[in-house]
Scaffold this active site. Structure first.
Site, PDB file in Angstrom:
ATOM      1  N   ALA A   1       0.820  -1.076  -0.080  1.00 61.77           N
ATOM      2  CA  ALA A   1      -0.061  -0.095  -0.025  1.00 61.77           C
ATOM      3  C   ALA A   1       0.920   1.199   0.032  1.00 61.77           C
ATOM      4  CB  ALA A   1      -0.773  -0.070   1.416  1.00 61.77           C
TER       5      ALA A   1
ATOM      6  N   GLY B   1       0.937  -4.906   1.047  1.00 59.27           N
ATOM      7  CA  GLY B   1      -0.517  -4.877   0.299  1.00 59.27           C
ATOM      8  C   GLY B   1      -0.357  -5.460  -0.916  1.00 59.27           C
TER       9      GLY B   1
HETATM   10  N1  DAK Z   1       4.631   3.199  -0.756  1.00 63.15           N
HETATM   11  C1  DAK Z   1       5.058   4.409  -1.353  1.00 63.15           C
HETATM   12  N2  DAK Z   1       6.093   4.611  -2.090  1.00 63.15           N
HETATM   13  C2  DAK Z   1       6.901   3.358  -2.137  1.00 63.15           C
HETATM   14  C3  DAK Z   1       6.517   2.073  -1.644  1.00 63.15           C
HETATM   15  C4  DAK Z   1       5.251   2.050  -0.826  1.00 63.15           C
HETATM   16  N3  DAK Z   1       4.832   1.029  -0.410  1.00 63.15           N
HETATM   17  N4  DAK Z   1       7.652   1.336  -1.875  1.00 63.15           N
HETATM   18  C5  DAK Z   1       8.375   1.926  -2.891  1.00 63.15           C
HETATM   19  N5  DAK Z   1       8.025   3.258  -2.950  1.00 63.15           N
HETATM   20  C6  DAK Z   1       8.821   4.385  -3.655  1.00 63.15           C
HETATM   21  C7  DAK Z   1       9.958   4.817  -2.676  1.00 63.15           C
HETATM   22  O1  DAK Z   1       9.652   5.659  -1.889  1.00 63.15           O
HETATM   23  C8  DAK Z   1      10.671   5.467  -3.972  1.00 63.15           C
HETATM   24  O2  DAK Z   1      10.349   6.564  -4.150  1.00 63.15           O
HETATM   25  P1  DAK Z   1      11.103   7.897  -4.473  1.00 63.15           P
HETATM   26  O3  DAK Z   1      12.000   8.161  -3.117  1.00 63.15           O
HETATM   27  O4  DAK Z   1      12.063   7.543  -5.619  1.00 63.15           O
HETATM   28  O5  DAK Z   1      10.345   9.026  -4.842  1.00 63.15           O
HETATM   29  C9  DAK Z   1      10.483   4.310  -5.162  1.00 63.15           C
HETATM   30  O6  DAK Z   1       9.539   3.827  -4.902  1.00 63.15           O
HETATM   31  C10 DAK Z   1      11.694   3.495  -5.116  1.00 63.15           C
HETATM   32  O7  DAK Z   1      11.912   2.789  -3.928  1.00 63.15           O
HETATM   33  P2  DAK Z   1      13.054   2.516  -3.218  1.00 63.15           P
HETATM   34  O8  DAK Z   1      14.204   3.680  -3.603  1.00 63.15           O
HETATM   35  O9  DAK Z   1      12.940   2.492  -1.855  1.00 63.15           O
HETATM   36  O10 DAK Z   1      13.779   1.172  -4.059  1.00 63.15           O
HETATM   37  P3  DAK Z   1      14.669   0.161  -3.382  1.00 63.15           P
HETATM   38  O11 DAK Z   1      14.970  -0.606  -4.577  1.00 63.15           O
HETATM   39  O12 DAK Z   1      15.861   0.932  -2.838  1.00 63.15           O
HETATM   40  O13 DAK Z   1      14.051  -0.585  -2.384  1.00 63.15           O
HETATM   41  C11 DAK Z   1      11.865  -1.843  -1.410  1.00 63.15           C
HETATM   42  C12 DAK Z   1      12.637  -1.517  -2.670  1.00 63.15           C
HETATM   43  C13 DAK Z   1      10.703  -2.304  -2.292  1.00 63.15           C
HETATM   44  C14 DAK Z   1      12.795  -2.669  -0.498  1.00 63.15           C
HETATM   45  C15 DAK Z   1      11.594  -0.456  -0.560  1.00 63.15           C
HETATM   46  O14 DAK Z   1      11.077   0.464  -1.238  1.00 63.15           O
HETATM   47  C16 DAK Z   1      10.572  -0.800   0.493  1.00 63.15           C
HETATM   48  O15 DAK Z   1      11.057  -1.366   1.300  1.00 63.15           O
HETATM   49  N6  DAK Z   1       9.265  -0.389   0.416  1.00 63.15           N
HETATM   50  C17 DAK Z   1       8.309  -0.538   1.004  1.00 63.15           C
HETATM   51  C18 DAK Z   1       7.824  -1.747   1.290  1.00 63.15           C
HETATM   52  C19 DAK Z   1       6.829  -1.956   2.181  1.00 63.15           C
HETATM   53  O16 DAK Z   1       6.777  -1.693   3.502  1.00 63.15           O
HETATM   54  N7  DAK Z   1       5.549  -2.469   1.985  1.00 63.15           N
HETATM   55  C20 DAK Z   1       4.392  -2.554   3.004  1.00 63.15           C
HETATM   56  C21 DAK Z   1       3.573  -1.181   3.108  1.00 63.15           C
HETATM   57  S1  DAK Z   1       2.148  -1.326   4.262  1.00 63.15           S
HETATM   58  C22 DAK Z   1      -5.429  -2.776   4.162  1.00 63.15           C
HETATM   59  C23 DAK Z   1      -5.088  -2.918   2.796  1.00 63.15           C
HETATM   60  C24 DAK Z   1      -3.920  -2.994   2.362  1.00 63.15           C
HETATM   61  C25 DAK Z   1      -2.778  -2.805   3.548  1.00 63.15           C
HETATM   62  C26 DAK Z   1      -3.052  -2.568   4.913  1.00 63.15           C
HETATM   63  C27 DAK Z   1      -4.356  -2.601   5.074  1.00 63.15           C
HETATM   64  N8  DAK Z   1      -6.782  -2.780   4.437  1.00 63.15           N
HETATM   65  C28 DAK Z   1      -7.631  -3.155   3.338  1.00 63.15           C
HETATM   66  C29 DAK Z   1      -7.364  -2.501   5.530  1.00 63.15           C
HETATM   67  C30 DAK Z   1      -1.270  -2.662   3.128  1.00 63.15           C
HETATM   68  C31 DAK Z   1      -0.157  -2.034   3.849  1.00 63.15           C
HETATM   69  C32 DAK Z   1       1.010  -2.065   3.336  1.00 63.15           C
HETATM   70  O17 DAK Z   1       1.200  -2.485   2.166  1.00 63.15           O
END
Ligand code: DAK
Length: 257
Positions: free
Chosen positions: A65, A108
């Protein structure tokens, strides 16, 4: 509806939706989810489509997300957010959905993949629930579906310690159906979707419903549900056609009736 964050197309009887926010690794914001559910609902109600494929790009299926959109949320704003409704609507789609995954399928993104009916991965795919790194836990089914897929102890490591599964590990643990080289994973997913789309439509729909019941019901209730769906298929023209085609040694001509 015109789409900004996804691309859609059809190939034969397969409807394909491609997540298209590559700069944000296809992070799932509200707008993208609204478009995705709209597109899938249209495929689901289109009689020319028999199966759907959701995909991303080589680097990322979806990295979760959109954290930037979620950061300021409160419990009440989350409750009021249509985001939750999109996930519920995904579950209610009748036609099978195949996720074709390359690169990151996180948070997500991984939950979206697991909400699909089958998963085809490229060799570079990585599956994870890293919400622990941002101070929360999965909220769209990750703790439930991952645990059912890979078992409790591995799911604990994935959820509590942010461990990623490689494509090979995901295959080993039964999370994905097949793994292919990155050059062909999407083509293979579409090929599988075409095969399913060419089968008896009502039986495919009820087969999906019956398998999903195995996840959602106790065995006794699931068995009774399966039996009712099985009996119901004897009211279809396709049951008569399928059995007659077998006996006459000819290919069946499905009508979806
Ligand atoms: N959200 C927003 N932007 C994101 C993102 C995310 N989840 N993941 C990556 N990006 C963006 C980064 O901010 C960066 O943007 P700029 O800084 O260039 O503007 C760009 O994508 C490239 O990312 P990185 O520079 O970080 O790239 P790397 O190769 O260094 O790293 C990575 C890749 C995937 C390991 C890293 O980006 C990362 O850790 N991303 C976050 C992963 C994460 O924590 N995902 C879980 C998020 S919480 C629900 C429905 C859904 C959900 C919950 C409830 N309901 C229906 C109740 C879901 C929740 C989640 O998913």
């Amino acid at each position: 509806m015109t789409y900004e964050h996804i691309l859609t197309r059809s190939e034969g009887k397969v409807g394909i939706a491609q997540l298209n926010r590559p700069k944000a690794l296809n992070a799932l914001n509200r707008e993208l989810m609204a478009e995705l559910i709209d597109a899938l609902t249209q495929f689901d109600t289109d009689p020319a489509i028999g199966c759907m494929v959701i995909t991303g790009n080589e680097r990322a299926f979806a990295a979760g997300a959109d954290i930037k959109q979620m950061a300021g949320a409160t419990p009440v704003s989350m409750l009021d957010n249509p985001f939750i409704d999109y996930w519920d609507r995904l579950r209610r789609l009748n036609k099978p959905i195949i996720a074709a995954v390359s690169g990151f399928a996180l948070g997500g993104g991984c939950e979206l993949v697991m909400a699909c009916d089958m998963i085809i991965a490229s060799e570079t795919a990585q599956f994870g629930q890293p919400e622990i790194n941002i101070g929360v836990i999965p909220g769209a089914g990750g703790t439930q579906r991952m645990t059912r897929a890979v078992g409790k102890t591995l799911a604990m490591e994935i959820v509590l310690n942010g461990r990623f599964l490689t494509a090979a590990e995901a295959l080993h643990h039964g999370l994905v159906n097949h793994v292919y080289p990155v050059e062909v994973y999407l083509e293979e997913a579409i090929k599988l979707a075409q095969q399913i789309a060419n089968r008896a439509p009502v039986a495919v729909r009820l087969g999906k419903e019956a398998v999903n019941a195995a996840d959602e019901m106790f065995l006794q209730a699931g068995l009774a549900h399966e039996r009712r769906l099985f009996y119901m298929l004897f009211a279809t023209e396709d049951q008569k056609e399928g059995m007659d085609a077998f006996i006459s040694k000819r290919p069946a001509n499905w009508q979806g009736k």
